[in-house]
Design a protein around this motif. Structure first.
Motif, PDB file in Angstrom:
ATOM      1  N   LYS A  19       0.844  -1.195   0.000  1.00  0.00           N
ATOM      2  CA  LYS A  19       0.000   0.000   0.000  1.00  0.00           C
ATOM      3  C   LYS A  19       0.878   1.244   0.000  1.00  0.00           C
ATOM      4  CE  LYS A  19      -3.903  -2.169   2.427  1.00  0.00           C
ATOM      5  NZ  LYS A  19      -3.323  -3.531   2.497  1.00  0.00           N
ATOM      6  N   ILE A  20       0.554   2.166  -0.888  1.00  0.00           N
ATOM      7  CA  ILE A  20       1.275   3.435  -0.984  1.00  0.00           C
ATOM      8  C   ILE A  20       0.247   4.551  -0.815  1.00  0.00           C
ATOM      9  CG2 ILE A  20       2.712   4.906  -2.452  1.00  0.00           C
ATOM     10  CD1 ILE A  20       3.527   2.296  -3.944  1.00  0.00           C
ATOM     11  N   GLY A  21       0.296   5.224   0.308  1.00  0.00           N
ATOM     12  CA  GLY A  21      -0.688   6.260   0.610  1.00  0.00           C
ATOM     13  C   GLY A  21      -0.101   7.651   0.480  1.00  0.00           C
ATOM     14  N   TRP A  22      -0.883   8.557  -0.087  1.00  0.00           N
ATOM     15  CA  TRP A  22      -0.503   9.969  -0.203  1.00  0.00           C
ATOM     16  C   TRP A  22      -1.393  10.787   0.715  1.00  0.00           C
ATOM     17  CZ3 TRP A  22       2.962  13.383  -2.057  1.00  0.00           C
ATOM     18  CH2 TRP A  22       2.551  14.707  -2.237  1.00  0.00           C
ATOM     19  N   PHE A  23      -0.768  11.429   1.719  1.00  0.00           N
ATOM     20  CA  PHE A  23      -1.469  12.254   2.698  1.00  0.00           C
ATOM     21  C   PHE A  23      -1.028  13.701   2.473  1.00  0.00           C
ATOM     22  CE2 PHE A  23      -1.262   7.998   4.209  1.00  0.00           C
ATOM     23  CZ  PHE A  23      -2.345   7.778   5.052  1.00  0.00           C
ATOM     24  N   GLY A  24      -1.613  14.346   1.480  1.00  0.00           N
ATOM     25  CA  GLY A  24      -1.094  15.619   1.013  1.00  0.00           C
ATOM     26  C   GLY A  24      -1.138  16.753   2.004  1.00  0.00           C
ATOM     27  N   ASP A  25      -1.975  16.675   3.043  1.00  0.00           N
ATOM     28  CA  ASP A  25      -2.089  17.772   4.000  1.00  0.00           C
ATOM     29  C   ASP A  25      -1.415  17.458   5.328  1.00  0.00           C
ATOM     30  OD1 ASP A  25      -3.603  19.341   2.244  1.00  0.00           O
ATOM     31  OD2 ASP A  25      -5.421  18.255   2.769  1.00  0.00           O
ATOM     32  N   ASP A  26      -0.767  16.304   5.452  1.00  0.00           N
ATOM     33  CA  ASP A  26      -0.109  15.917   6.692  1.00  0.00           C
ATOM     34  C   ASP A  26       1.377  16.237   6.635  1.00  0.00           C
ATOM     35  OD1 ASP A  26      -2.516  15.028   7.537  1.00  0.00           O
ATOM     36  OD2 ASP A  26      -1.997  12.898   7.608  1.00  0.00           O
ATOM     37  N   PHE A  27       2.035  16.083   7.776  1.00  0.00           N
ATOM     38  CA  PHE A  27       3.489  16.265   7.821  1.00  0.00           C
ATOM     39  C   PHE A  27       4.172  15.131   7.057  1.00  0.00           C
ATOM     40  CE2 PHE A  27       7.582  15.374   9.926  1.00  0.00           C
ATOM     41  CZ  PHE A  27       8.231  16.565   9.641  1.00  0.00           C
ATOM     42  N   ASP A  28       3.750  13.893   7.321  1.00  0.00           N
ATOM     43  CA  ASP A  28       4.237  12.750   6.552  1.00  0.00           C
ATOM     44  C   ASP A  28       3.285  12.542   5.385  1.00  0.00           C
ATOM     45  OD1 ASP A  28       6.482  12.129   8.116  1.00  0.00           O
ATOM     46  OD2 ASP A  28       5.266  11.009   9.544  1.00  0.00           O
ATOM     47  N   VAL A  29       3.721  12.886   4.185  1.00  0.00           N
ATOM     48  CA  VAL A  29       2.806  12.857   3.050  1.00  0.00           C
ATOM     49  C   VAL A  29       2.796  11.512   2.321  1.00  0.00           C
ATOM     50  CG1 VAL A  29       2.844  15.339   2.694  1.00  0.00           C
ATOM     51  CG2 VAL A  29       4.539  13.918   1.546  1.00  0.00           C
ATOM     52  N   TRP A  30       3.831  10.695   2.522  1.00  0.00           N
ATOM     53  CA  TRP A  30       3.822   9.327   1.994  1.00  0.00           C
ATOM     54  C   TRP A  30       3.869   8.343   3.159  1.00  0.00           C
ATOM     55  CZ3 TRP A  30       7.130  12.903  -0.421  1.00  0.00           C
ATOM     56  CH2 TRP A  30       6.950  13.085  -1.801  1.00  0.00           C
ATOM     57  N   LYS A  31       3.013   7.345   3.117  1.00  0.00           N
ATOM     58  CA  LYS A  31       3.094   6.224   4.051  1.00  0.00           C
ATOM     59  C   LYS A  31       2.989   4.952   3.225  1.00  0.00           C
ATOM     60  CE  LYS A  31       1.176   8.883   7.889  1.00  0.00           C
ATOM     61  NZ  LYS A  31       0.064   9.039   8.872  1.00  0.00           N
ATOM     62  N   ILE A  32       4.060   4.171   3.249  1.00  0.00           N
ATOM     63  CA  ILE A  32       4.174   2.985   2.410  1.00  0.00           C
ATOM     64  C   ILE A  32       4.355   1.771   3.313  1.00  0.00           C
ATOM     65  CG2 ILE A  32       5.516   1.890   0.563  1.00  0.00           C
ATOM     66  CD1 ILE A  32       6.394   4.709  -0.295  1.00  0.00           C
ATOM     67  N   SER A  33       3.629   0.704   3.018  1.00  0.00           N
ATOM     68  CA  SER A  33       3.702  -0.479   3.876  1.00  0.00           C
ATOM     69  C   SER A  33       3.517  -1.743   3.049  1.00  0.00           C
ATOM     70  CB  SER A  33       2.631  -0.413   4.978  1.00  0.00           C
ATOM     71  OG  SER A  33       1.330  -0.426   4.407  1.00  0.00           O
ATOM     72  N   ALA A  34       3.882  -2.855   3.665  1.00  0.00           N
ATOM     73  CA  ALA A  34       3.702  -4.166   3.035  1.00  0.00           C
ATOM     74  C   ALA A  34       3.263  -5.156   4.108  1.00  0.00           C
ATOM     75  CB  ALA A  34       4.995  -4.641   2.380  1.00  0.00           C
ATOM     76  N   ALA A  35       2.383  -6.083   3.724  1.00  0.00           N
ATOM     77  CA  ALA A  35       1.815  -7.050   4.659  1.00  0.00           C
ATOM     78  C   ALA A  35       1.810  -8.445   4.047  1.00  0.00           C
ATOM     79  CB  ALA A  35       0.396  -6.640   5.046  1.00  0.00           C
TER      80      ALA A  35
END
Length: 278
Positions: free
Chosen positions: A56-72
């Motif tokens: 999963k590759i998430g874009w959080f454009g209004d947060d301090f951390d704008v990318w959150k990438i994970s694998a499960a």
């Protein structure tokens, strides 16, 4: 580093880790453009997943951390590892990780979940190969610094929690708007961290619009104007036609008009911005 004369417009930024976000995260998503895209209305504005939903590759454009990438392990399991990048990280560096994930993902493979090495320095081997300095172990951490001291990495070799953020890559002066940071949790495969670290030392400069750069970063970086492409040399037929046009008399009742008169303004060409924005 300082620039002797003012530079405006489009520029190349070197070292690339001082280029900042640049107004769009598009370069980081290019390697996974063929994966499913999910546009969201919450803090996560865009979620890109592998076809089996394990990555999963998430874009959080209004947060301090704008990318959150994970694998499960599977689509519904908790993340085995997580990487986060803040809003000062150049997306061209994040692309190092998304490229590695796009190349490794396979329905029958778990190489993006498992580690290939027991040695923590392997996670930052590209930095060592580029001449970054390794500092002695202090407070349970390994420290690495770039030759210009404007970027670094740290590895926490003491924390044992599976979700502890044990690897940090950073660039730029401390402070909001200038410090780029990436964090990786303990079970992140070291070869994936190394793929991200390689983006820091890639000698290829990053193109930016000068006004999109933080002024402090612009003063520290080397900026080179992006030269527009030179027009093609005229062909013999072009030269012949131009000469014939100069010899042709003007039509009766007409007069020459400047290409851009005071009443005929050149068309505006605003810079375009596309993709997820902050």
């Amino acid at each position: 580093m300082t620039n002797p004369t003012p530079i405006d417009g489009d520029v190349y930024v070197s070292p690339r880790y001082l280029a900042g976000l640049g107004g769009t995260g598009d370069p980081s998503f290019e390697p996974v453009a063929h994966w499913p895209h999910h546009h969201m209305n919450g803090p996560c504005q865009l979620l890109i997943t592998s076809p089996d939903y394990r990555i999963k590759i998430g874009w959080f454009g209004d947060d301090f951390d704008v990318w959150k990438i994970s694998a499960a392990e599977d689509a519904v399991s908790a993340a085995r590892w997580t990487a986060s990048f803040n809003d000062n990280m150049p997306p061209e560096i994040v692309r190092g990780l998304t490229t590695a994930l796009a190349n490794e993902w396979d329905e029958d493979s778990d190489s993006f979940l498992t580690d290939r090495s027991y040695w923590w320095p392997d996670a930052v081997q590209p930095l060592l190969d580029a001449g970054w300095e390794s500092k002695p172990l202090a407070y349970g951490k390994l420290e690495f610094l770039s030759p210009d001291r404007l970027a670094g990495a740290s590895i926490d070799v003491v924390s044992t929690g599976p979700d502890a953020e044990v690897v940090r890559l950073w660039a730029g002066p401390s402070g909001w708007g200038t410090r780029a940071e990436a964090h990786f949790t303990a079970r992140t495969p070291k070869h994936l961290i190394a793929a991200t670290a390689a983006g820091f030392v890639d000698p290829t400069p990053i193109a930016r619009f000068k006004n999109d750069l933080n002024p402090q970063l612009a003063k520290l970086a080397q900026l080179t104007p992006v030269q527009p492409p030179k027009p093609a040399a005229p062909t013999p037929l072009d030269i012949q036609r131009a000469a014939a046009a100069r010899r042709r008399p003007p039509a009766l009742g007409t007069h020459a008009v400047p290409r851009w008169s005071t009443t005929t303004l050149p068309p505006a060409t605003p810079a375009t911005r596309s993709g997820p924005r902050r």
